[in-house]
Motif scaffolding. Structure first.
Motif, PDB file in Angstrom:
ATOM      1  N   LEU A 121       0.817  -1.213   0.000  1.00  0.00           N
ATOM      2  CA  LEU A 121       0.000   0.000   0.000  1.00  0.00           C
ATOM      3  C   LEU A 121       0.853   1.267   0.000  1.00  0.00           C
ATOM      4  CD1 LEU A 121      -2.956   0.964   0.032  1.00  0.00           C
ATOM      5  CD2 LEU A 121      -2.868   0.875   2.526  1.00  0.00           C
ATOM      6  N   ASP A 122       1.884   1.300   0.815  1.00  0.00           N
ATOM      7  CA  ASP A 122       2.717   2.493   0.915  1.00  0.00           C
ATOM      8  C   ASP A 122       4.047   2.347   0.175  1.00  0.00           C
ATOM      9  OD1 ASP A 122       1.037   4.280   2.482  1.00  0.00           O
ATOM     10  OD2 ASP A 122       1.250   2.801   4.073  1.00  0.00           O
ATOM     11  N   GLN A 123       4.036   1.507  -0.842  1.00  0.00           N
ATOM     12  CA  GLN A 123       5.206   1.302  -1.685  1.00  0.00           C
ATOM     13  C   GLN A 123       5.363   2.441  -2.698  1.00  0.00           C
ATOM     14  OE1 GLN A 123       4.788  -2.256  -4.001  1.00  0.00           O
ATOM     15  NE2 GLN A 123       6.802  -2.096  -4.967  1.00  0.00           N
ATOM     16  N   PRO A 124       6.553   3.011  -2.835  1.00  0.00           N
ATOM     17  CA  PRO A 124       6.766   4.011  -3.890  1.00  0.00           C
ATOM     18  C   PRO A 124       6.552   3.389  -5.266  1.00  0.00           C
ATOM     19  CG  PRO A 124       8.535   4.097  -2.274  1.00  0.00           C
ATOM     20  CD  PRO A 124       7.753   2.853  -1.980  1.00  0.00           C
ATOM     21  N   ILE A 125       5.808   4.065  -6.115  1.00  0.00           N
ATOM     22  CA  ILE A 125       5.577   3.514  -7.454  1.00  0.00           C
ATOM     23  C   ILE A 125       6.856   3.552  -8.285  1.00  0.00           C
ATOM     24  CG2 ILE A 125       3.136   4.134  -7.401  1.00  0.00           C
ATOM     25  CD1 ILE A 125       3.810   6.395  -9.415  1.00  0.00           C
ATOM     26  N   ALA A 126       7.857   4.333  -7.857  1.00  0.00           N
ATOM     27  CA  ALA A 126       9.133   4.349  -8.561  1.00  0.00           C
ATOM     28  C   ALA A 126       9.837   2.996  -8.504  1.00  0.00           C
ATOM     29  CB  ALA A 126      10.040   5.436  -7.989  1.00  0.00           C
ATOM     30  N   ASP A 127       9.435   2.130  -7.573  1.00  0.00           N
ATOM     31  CA  ASP A 127       9.984   0.770  -7.558  1.00  0.00           C
ATOM     32  C   ASP A 127       9.676   0.059  -8.865  1.00  0.00           C
ATOM     33  OD1 ASP A 127      10.784   1.285  -4.989  1.00  0.00           O
ATOM     34  OD2 ASP A 127       9.369  -0.105  -4.027  1.00  0.00           O
ATOM     35  N   LEU A 128       8.526   0.383  -9.443  1.00  0.00           N
ATOM     36  CA  LEU A 128       8.103  -0.234 -10.704  1.00  0.00           C
ATOM     37  C   LEU A 128       8.246   0.720 -11.882  1.00  0.00           C
ATOM     38  CD1 LEU A 128       4.856  -1.913  -9.327  1.00  0.00           C
ATOM     39  CD2 LEU A 128       6.963  -3.078  -9.939  1.00  0.00           C
ATOM     40  N   LEU A 129       8.134   2.005 -11.628  1.00  0.00           N
ATOM     41  CA  LEU A 129       8.210   3.037 -12.652  1.00  0.00           C
ATOM     42  C   LEU A 129       9.300   4.030 -12.250  1.00  0.00           C
ATOM     43  CD1 LEU A 129       4.362   3.615 -13.070  1.00  0.00           C
ATOM     44  CD2 LEU A 129       5.880   2.621 -14.806  1.00  0.00           C
ATOM     45  N   PRO A 130      10.567   3.732 -12.544  1.00  0.00           N
ATOM     46  CA  PRO A 130      11.680   4.565 -12.060  1.00  0.00           C
ATOM     47  C   PRO A 130      11.607   6.025 -12.498  1.00  0.00           C
ATOM     48  CG  PRO A 130      12.473   2.452 -12.917  1.00  0.00           C
ATOM     49  CD  PRO A 130      11.025   2.531 -13.271  1.00  0.00           C
ATOM     50  N   LYS A 131      10.920   6.321 -13.589  1.00  0.00           N
ATOM     51  CA  LYS A 131      10.847   7.709 -14.053  1.00  0.00           C
ATOM     52  C   LYS A 131      10.093   8.608 -13.073  1.00  0.00           C
ATOM     53  CE  LYS A 131      11.392   6.863 -19.001  1.00  0.00           C
ATOM     54  NZ  LYS A 131      10.846   7.082 -20.367  1.00  0.00           N
ATOM     55  N   PHE A 132       9.376   8.011 -12.122  1.00  0.00           N
ATOM     56  CA  PHE A 132       8.651   8.800 -11.121  1.00  0.00           C
ATOM     57  C   PHE A 132       9.476   8.995  -9.843  1.00  0.00           C
ATOM     58  CE2 PHE A 132       5.220   7.535 -13.875  1.00  0.00           C
ATOM     59  CZ  PHE A 132       4.329   8.593 -13.834  1.00  0.00           C
ATOM     60  N   VAL A 157       1.509   3.756  -3.875  1.00  0.00           N
ATOM     61  CA  VAL A 157       0.287   3.095  -4.354  1.00  0.00           C
ATOM     62  C   VAL A 157      -0.931   3.684  -3.647  1.00  0.00           C
ATOM     63  CG1 VAL A 157      -0.929   0.881  -4.491  1.00  0.00           C
ATOM     64  CG2 VAL A 157       1.539   0.979  -4.936  1.00  0.00           C
ATOM     65  N   ARG A 158      -0.829   3.942  -2.353  1.00  0.00           N
ATOM     66  CA  ARG A 158      -1.928   4.559  -1.608  1.00  0.00           C
ATOM     67  C   ARG A 158      -2.334   5.892  -2.255  1.00  0.00           C
ATOM     68  NH1 ARG A 158      -3.571   4.450   3.891  1.00  0.00           N
ATOM     69  NH2 ARG A 158      -1.730   3.199   4.424  1.00  0.00           N
ATOM     70  N   PHE A 211       1.764   6.342 -21.908  1.00  0.00           N
ATOM     71  CA  PHE A 211       1.022   7.265 -21.057  1.00  0.00           C
ATOM     72  C   PHE A 211       1.787   7.514 -19.760  1.00  0.00           C
ATOM     73  CE2 PHE A 211      -1.820   7.488 -17.356  1.00  0.00           C
ATOM     74  CZ  PHE A 211      -2.499   8.667 -17.610  1.00  0.00           C
ATOM     75  N   ALA A 212       2.242   6.438 -19.116  1.00  0.00           N
ATOM     76  CA  ALA A 212       2.972   6.566 -17.853  1.00  0.00           C
ATOM     77  C   ALA A 212       4.278   7.342 -18.062  1.00  0.00           C
ATOM     78  CB  ALA A 212       3.257   5.192 -17.269  1.00  0.00           C
ATOM     79  N   ASP A 213       4.999   7.039 -19.128  1.00  0.00           N
ATOM     80  CA  ASP A 213       6.267   7.716 -19.379  1.00  0.00           C
ATOM     81  C   ASP A 213       6.056   9.216 -19.596  1.00  0.00           C
ATOM     82  OD1 ASP A 213       7.683   5.381 -19.137  1.00  0.00           O
ATOM     83  OD2 ASP A 213       7.931   5.060 -21.299  1.00  0.00           O
ATOM     84  N   GLU A 242      -0.159  -3.687 -14.291  1.00  0.00           N
ATOM     85  CA  GLU A 242       0.488  -4.494 -15.328  1.00  0.00           C
ATOM     86  C   GLU A 242       1.858  -4.976 -14.873  1.00  0.00           C
ATOM     87  OE1 GLU A 242      -1.189  -3.091 -19.664  1.00  0.00           O
ATOM     88  OE2 GLU A 242       0.656  -2.153 -18.932  1.00  0.00           O
ATOM     89  N   LEU A 243       2.655  -4.067 -14.359  1.00  0.00           N
ATOM     90  CA  LEU A 243       4.020  -4.416 -13.987  1.00  0.00           C
ATOM     91  C   LEU A 243       4.070  -5.340 -12.781  1.00  0.00           C
ATOM     92  CD1 LEU A 243       5.598  -0.896 -14.541  1.00  0.00           C
ATOM     93  CD2 LEU A 243       5.920  -2.933 -15.959  1.00  0.00           C
ATOM     94  N   ALA A 244       3.160  -5.134 -11.834  1.00  0.00           N
ATOM     95  CA  ALA A 244       3.145  -5.978 -10.627  1.00  0.00           C
ATOM     96  C   ALA A 244       2.599  -7.372 -10.903  1.00  0.00           C
ATOM     97  CB  ALA A 244       2.320  -5.301  -9.538  1.00  0.00           C
TER      98      ALA A 244
END
Length: 436
Positions: A121-132, A157-158, A211-213, A242-244
């Protein structure tokens, strides 16, 4: 179309008004257990009257309500036809553009992955999307897009689930950031094959990954975790899913929600086999209803640029009621478990980050969970959201009620149905409880 309609649609196109849940406050303390045990069918007098008041004078071509008590099959209240010029009666299997009622579905899909430990829940999305990883934030919201400050915390994610990531929305923002979103094609939604005057003629990003990029290259409007602001966060969450999961977003929804729930009439693209069930969408101006997306030439017959997790689905009243019934069953539908009880319970709870401001927003005095508004206090147990073309849905876990409303008109604030439908539901439940 008349110019005044285009102005309003431009200002609020695809805007999905939040479901007002405060109507449930009057139910507190009433003998609802006995009311819920009353035999079917119920008259639902106020809900029926509300529908009749719009369909009989042809303010709407048609409308459907799906009303459920406990785990009984939904009662369907349907009036009118698929279109003003189409005599086919509207009903439980008619198809509607549900727009932002897609968001709770995307939210619950993420909750499945959180429950399975594939997301936190409190995971940084940059773990999956480094550009963020190193986002910049406007010094003044909706101000300059060159006067920026570093983000003080990571987007999680939260934050995506609860519209607190600081992301923008071209239907909400103004000024340079709105223009930047439009030019980048991060406008995840569609209205019609016909380009309306006053609406940006820009191509949407060609894939969810693109879109994400592109989104990662734009500044945030608010510091993450500080402000509830309606945004593209649920669309971005589709890419995180998708990535998870290792699957396409659409494939994950089909395998983990639509298939297990028996939702065989919920699509990002309406197939030819179901096209005859699609209703017309209308614009509303001072003259009445104006054709906006006729079913026979609907943009929903085309493949979208990518599956829009924030506003992309078409569904039927029967199908969406099955989603609500699964939530009411704490993840169980028809004796089969679709989601864990924990995933549903957490997803329908208040997930707003501590200290996030909500005053003056669509969730003022409420909470927000996995893509939907959450009732607090006397409305505790309620979860739901509405769509840009007049649809609205809620489940009340505390009272064992599910209710949804379907019609097609834009903009959603042309009629007060997002507020009036929950009020009608509450009035009928109060009348039932008092008479039980």
């Amino acid at each position: 179309m008349p110019a005044e309609f285009h102005v309003e649609l431009t200002r609020r196109r695809l805007l999905s008004s939040g479901l007002w849940l405060g109507a449930g406050a009057g139910l507190a303390g009433l003998p609802l257990a006995r009311a819920l045990a009353a035999p079917q069918p119920l008259p639902w007098t106020n809900v029926t009257g509300l529908i009749d008041s719009y369909v009989a004078p042809r303010k709407l071509a048609g409308a459907v309500a799906a009303m459920g008590r406990g785990f009984d099959p939904a009662q369907i209240i349907a009036r009118g036809t698929h279109a003003l010029d189409n005599p086919v009666p509207i009903g439980a299997d008619s198809l509607f553009r549900i727009y932002s009622m897609t968001k709770p579905i995307t939210g619950m899909a993420a909750m499945i992955l959180i429950d399975e430990g594939k997301l936190v829940l409190d995971q940084p999305i940059a773990d999956l999307l480094p550009k963020f990883a190193k986002m910049q934030v406007q010094a003044v919201p909706d101000g300059s897009i060159t006067e920026l400050v570093p983000a003080t915390r990571a987007i999680t994610v939260r934050h995506l689930l609860t519209h607190t990531a600081g992301l923008g929305y071209s239907i909400i923002q103004t000024g340079p950031i709105k223009t930047a979103y439009e030019r980048a094609g991060v406008v995840p939604g569609q209205v019609s094959r016909t380009q309306a005057r006053g609406m940006p003629d820009v191509p949407t990003a060609p894939s969810l990954a693109e879109f994400a990029d592109r989104l990662a290259e734009l500044p945030l409007v608010y510091q993450p975790g500080t402000q509830w602001s309606y945004s593209v966060s649920l669309d971005l969450l589709g890419r995180v899913i998708e990535l998870a999961s290792g699957q396409s977003f659409e494939g994950f929804l089909q395998d983990r929600l639509f298939g297990p729930c028996g939702m065989d009439s919920t699509f990002f693209r309406v197939p030819a086999s179901a096209a005859a069930r699609l209703t017309d969408n209308y614009g509303v101006d001072k003259t009445g209803l104006v054709p906006l997306d006729p079913a026979g030439n609907s943009i929903y017959l085309d493949a979208p640029a990518f599956p829009f997790g924030g506003a992309g689905l078409v569904s039927s009243p029967r199908d969406y009621d099955r989603f609500l019934l699964m939530l009411l069953g704490k993840g169980v539908l028809g004796g089969k478990r679709v989601m864990s009880e924990r995933a549903v319970t957490v997803g329908m709870s208040n997930l707003l980050p501590e200290g996030a401001a909500t005053a003056g927003t669509m969730v003022d005095s409420a909470g927000f969970g996995a893509g939907g508004r959450v009732g607090l206090g006397n409305t505790s147990g309620q979860f739901g959201w509405g769509g840009a073309a007049g649809t609205v849905a809620m489940v009340d876990a505390a009272r064992g009620v599910r209710a949804s409303f379907y019609t097609q008109y834009m903009p959603s604030n042309a009629y007060p149905l997002h507020a009036d439908f929950p009020k009608a539901v509450a009035a009928d439940m109060i009348a039932l409880a008092k008479g039980a």
